[in-house]
Design an enzyme around this catalytic site. Sequence first.
Site, PDB file in Angstrom:
ATOM      1  N   CYS A 197      39.194  32.014  45.445  1.00  0.00           N
ATOM      2  CA  CYS A 197      38.760  32.805  46.606  1.00  0.00           C
ATOM      3  C   CYS A 197      39.810  32.634  47.689  1.00  0.00           C
ATOM      4  O   CYS A 197      40.083  31.512  48.125  1.00  0.00           O
ATOM      5  CB  CYS A 197      37.401  32.339  47.109  1.00  0.00           C
ATOM      6  N   HIS A 240      38.957  42.230  39.644  1.00  0.00           N
ATOM      7  CA  HIS A 240      38.608  43.147  40.731  1.00  0.00           C
ATOM      8  C   HIS A 240      38.709  44.583  40.259  1.00  0.00           C
ATOM      9  O   HIS A 240      39.613  44.935  39.494  1.00  0.00           O
ATOM     10  CB  HIS A 240      39.551  42.967  41.927  1.00  0.00           C
ATOM     11  N   GLU A 299      30.785  41.019  45.772  1.00  0.00           N
ATOM     12  CA  GLU A 299      31.379  39.900  45.050  1.00  0.00           C
ATOM     13  C   GLU A 299      30.518  39.474  43.872  1.00  0.00           C
ATOM     14  O   GLU A 299      29.299  39.327  43.993  1.00  0.00           O
ATOM     15  CB  GLU A 299      31.596  38.710  45.995  1.00  0.00           C
ATOM     16  N   CYS A 314      36.506  39.217  51.538  1.00  0.00           N
ATOM     17  CA  CYS A 314      36.957  38.637  50.268  1.00  0.00           C
ATOM     18  C   CYS A 314      38.478  38.661  50.276  1.00  0.00           C
ATOM     19  O   CYS A 314      39.087  39.729  50.285  1.00  0.00           O
ATOM     20  CB  CYS A 314      36.411  39.426  49.084  1.00  0.00           C
ATOM     21  N   GLY A 357      40.040  39.851  47.044  1.00  0.00           N
ATOM     22  CA  GLY A 357      39.756  41.281  47.001  1.00  0.00           C
ATOM     23  C   GLY A 357      40.703  42.087  47.872  1.00  0.00           C
ATOM     24  O   GLY A 357      41.147  43.181  47.496  1.00  0.00           O
TER      25      GLY A 357
END
Length: 297
Positions: free
Chosen positions: A73, A164, A213, A222, A225
């Site tokens: 993350c 993703h 998520e 995110c 992301g």
Amino acid sequence: MRFSKLQSCGNDYIYINNLIEKISDAEKNRLAFNLSNRHFGIGSDGLIFIEASDKADFKMEMYNQDGTFSEICGNGIRGMGKFLFDAKMIKGTEVSIESGGKIYYLILNVIGKLVTSIRVDMGAPELTAKKIPVISKNAWCTNEAIDINGQEYKMTCVSMGNPHAVIVYPDLNALDINHLGPLFENHQRFPKRTNVEFIEVIDRKNVRMRVWERGCGETLACGSGACAVLVACVLNSLTDDEITVFLPGGEIMVNWDREMKKIYLTGSAISVYNGEITKQSVHLIGQSLKILNGIAD
């Protein structure tokens, strides 16, 4: 058990220094599920353990709100960088952190004794469909159609250490993300589920984003992301190699140095509070959640 709570653009995590607390691997996912609950627990998007590493300065082990493991993350690792600095566990303003089998390098921007922002070298994006993973007839899944309950969407898939799917959406204000998010996340084309980024391109340097998520639902931000969004935008000739991504919780700067094959993510990390929770409290939280979910002992 001592813990800290930090947030980056509203993406909040509980941090436990497991070099001291010694939580066993068998306890981690259940602890993450219990403590992350926003009504009965501390409340967070997930739980991060600071561990020892034989490959980097430290290791990050991250668990989603639902207790499932996550490889990386971008916001969470920035929070860990600030945690390490504030706890005087590092000297200077650079640190390497292992997460999901990869090494990430952080540079902390510090004024006085305050960390104002952190830049993370997120490494190279993975575009090979099989490695993301996403089921596709093509080597790369770029601007490819996907059927969601009879509606066709175009997605570009990227892994930043985690999967993703990026979708250009006409109006993010009208997006029913609680409906669409789970349909994408759990679609049969994603063997390990996926994070989903819905975006509006403002211009070649600015993009709006909402994110669903994997294992959490909609979050305010995110980091990985945002990196995936930049890659998808560049591949589809929508933006330049450096953009600002505007999220509900704030903004993040992302740069793709294509010559060096690296994505750089820069944003804030803010301490919310430090606390301590007893084993009895953790047990009671678990019992309450079992009753809530109709699970008998």
